[in-house]
Structures are given as C-alpha cells and as structure tokens.
Design an enzyme around this catalytic site. Structure first.
Site, short mmCIF file in Angstrom:
data_model
loop_
_atom_site.label_atom_id
_atom_site.label_comp_id
_atom_site.label_asym_id
_atom_site.label_seq_id
_atom_site.Cartn_x
_atom_site.Cartn_y
_atom_site.Cartn_z
N SER A 136 0.85 -1.19 0.00
CA SER A 136 0.00 0.00 0.00
C SER A 136 0.88 1.24 0.00
O SER A 136 2.05 1.17 0.42
CB SER A 136 -0.90 0.00 1.25
OG SER A 136 -1.53 1.27 1.43
N TYR A 149 -2.06 0.03 10.38
CA TYR A 149 -1.96 -0.36 8.98
C TYR A 149 -0.64 0.10 8.40
O TYR A 149 0.03 -0.62 7.66
CB TYR A 149 -3.14 0.21 8.20
CG TYR A 149 -3.28 -0.30 6.79
CD1 TYR A 149 -3.45 -1.65 6.54
CD2 TYR A 149 -3.26 0.57 5.71
CE1 TYR A 149 -3.59 -2.13 5.24
CE2 TYR A 149 -3.42 0.12 4.41
CZ TYR A 149 -3.57 -1.24 4.19
OH TYR A 149 -3.71 -1.71 2.90
#
Length: 255
Positions: A136, A149
C-alpha cells in the site's frame, strides 16, 4: 512471463480481479481465500482452480505448499490482508494490530516460505518465477489514523525488499505493488467494523477512485512482461489522490 499463478485473497476485491484477468489471458490460476462459496462461484465463472484456506493457520499454509507443487506454480501473488480501525495510537486496539500483522505480514511471510520450493523448481527448465506482493502507499507514507496499517504494510514492504536481496543470483523476480485509494466492496467495510455509512464516506465526492480492475490490469501487465524483466516497485493512485493523505473532493477541472 507468468503462466501458473497462485492468487491469495481471491474471493473479493483486487484478488478476485487479478484471478479474473489472469484467467482471461489464458493463464492457469489457483485462487485462494477463506470463503469457499465465493471461490466456487469464481471458479465457475472463469475456470480456475480454487482452495479455501485460512492463511493465518499453519496447517492451511502447509496445505498451500503441497497444492503449489501439485499445481506447478511459477508465480505467487500475495494480495490477502486488510486494515482494521482508524483511531490514534493511544486508542487503537491491540487485537486490531495483531490481526493486521497476522493477515498482512505473518501470512505473507509464511506463504512465501511454503511456496518458494515450488517456485524454485519451476525455474529448472531455464524459465523465471515471480513473487508479487500488494502492499500500500501506507507502507512508505504515514497518515493520521493509519498507525497499525502503516506499521503492518511497512513491515510487509520490508519483507519483500529483503526477499529480493535473499534471492540474488536466482531467476526469481520480486515485485511490489503499492495502491492508493481503491474503491472495493470490502476494504473500508472491514476497516470500520461493518459500518456501511462510515465506509461509504471514504469515497464520497472523489472523482474516479481506482477500482480493483484498474489495479489488476497493472499487475497482470507486469506479470506478462518477459521473465527477465522485473518491475520492482509500482505506486498506483487515482489522479484525485495527489498524496496518500491529500485527496481532492469534487470534480477535477483544469485551471
């Protein structure tokens, strides 16, 4: 180029789109995810093989290693993972952090370890193998509300970087894809514990966020390159997202 792919996280989102597009290119696909019903439907639609496995369980990962050998895999595409919560560090849940590290880091590490013997074996005829991992933009750019995250994806990126070093001298390319804002049916829903209204607001008034198909097209185009061509890292964002935490709301217009 790749021809026999294992795709994890294949029951929805980017994983499903990669399985669909890979099958559409005539490649053999082994689709892996937890939900048997969704995998069965995918298999019926695109003609791929499937295996319902929970990649946070050691026994299931070991089974994937056996399936990889039977399948003759030459490519591993790690997509399974996700986010939970958006609170500050002092307010985040330890359970959410554990889940994110298990799903994004430990599962990826264990799946690579289990399938690497087969990937190596697939190169004995002089061809190349591939390990591709979806991380990501969060892996390299921290943002408020993304602590767990950010940490998990940074670790997954580091894992991919180290693997590339460890495989130096072997005919195995290691690729990393870092998507930005992608509007899929489940990512934000999982992150916000099933709160549909909160999940929908992430994409409100954003012109053309990426779709799973957009990301899958980039990924399968990369996999289609000659085996000796390694695109090590790719960041893909919608035009409306100029930075991981700067997203234009409203219509994009030229000045």
């Amino acid at each position: 180029m790749s021809s026999r792919l294992i795709v994890t996280g294949a029951s929805s989102g980017i994983g499903r789109a990669v399985a669909e597009q890979a099958a559409g290119r005539g490649w053999e696909v082994l689709a892996v995810a937890r939900r048997e019903d969704r995998l069965r439907k995918l298999a019926e639609e695109v003609g791929c093989r499937h295996a319902a496995l929970d990649l946070t369980r050691a026994a299931d990962v070991a089974e994937l290693g056996r399936l990889a050998a039977d399948f003759g895999a030459d490519t591993l595409v790690n997509i399974a993972g996700g986010a939970k919560g958006q609170e500050s560090i002092s307010e985040t849940s330890d359970d959410d952090w554990r889940w994110m590290f298990e799903a994004n880091v430990m599962a990826t590490k264990n799946v690579i370890a289990a399938t690497l013997p087969q990937l190596r074996a697939s190169t004995h005829d002089g061809s190349y193998a591939t390990v591709m991992t979806v991380t990501s933009v969060a892996a390299t750019t921290p943002y408020v509300g993304g602590s767990g995250y950010n940490a998990a994806k940074a670790a997954e990126k580091a894992l991919s970087d180290v693997l590339r070093l460890e495989l130096a001298g072997e005919p195995i390319r290691v690729m990393e894809i870092r998507p930005g804002m992608v509007h899929t049916e489940e990512f934000s829903l999982v992150r916000f514990g099933g709160d549909e209204s909160r999940a929908a607001k992430v994409y409100d008034d954003v012109q053309d966020p990426l779709t799973a198909d957009d990301v899958a097209r980039v990924m399968t185009d990369m996999l289609a390159l000659p085996g000796h061509v390694s695109v090590d890292e790719v960041t893909i964002k919608p035009v409306a997202q100029t930075h991981p935490w700067i997203v234009n709301k409203g219509t994009l217009t030229a000045r």
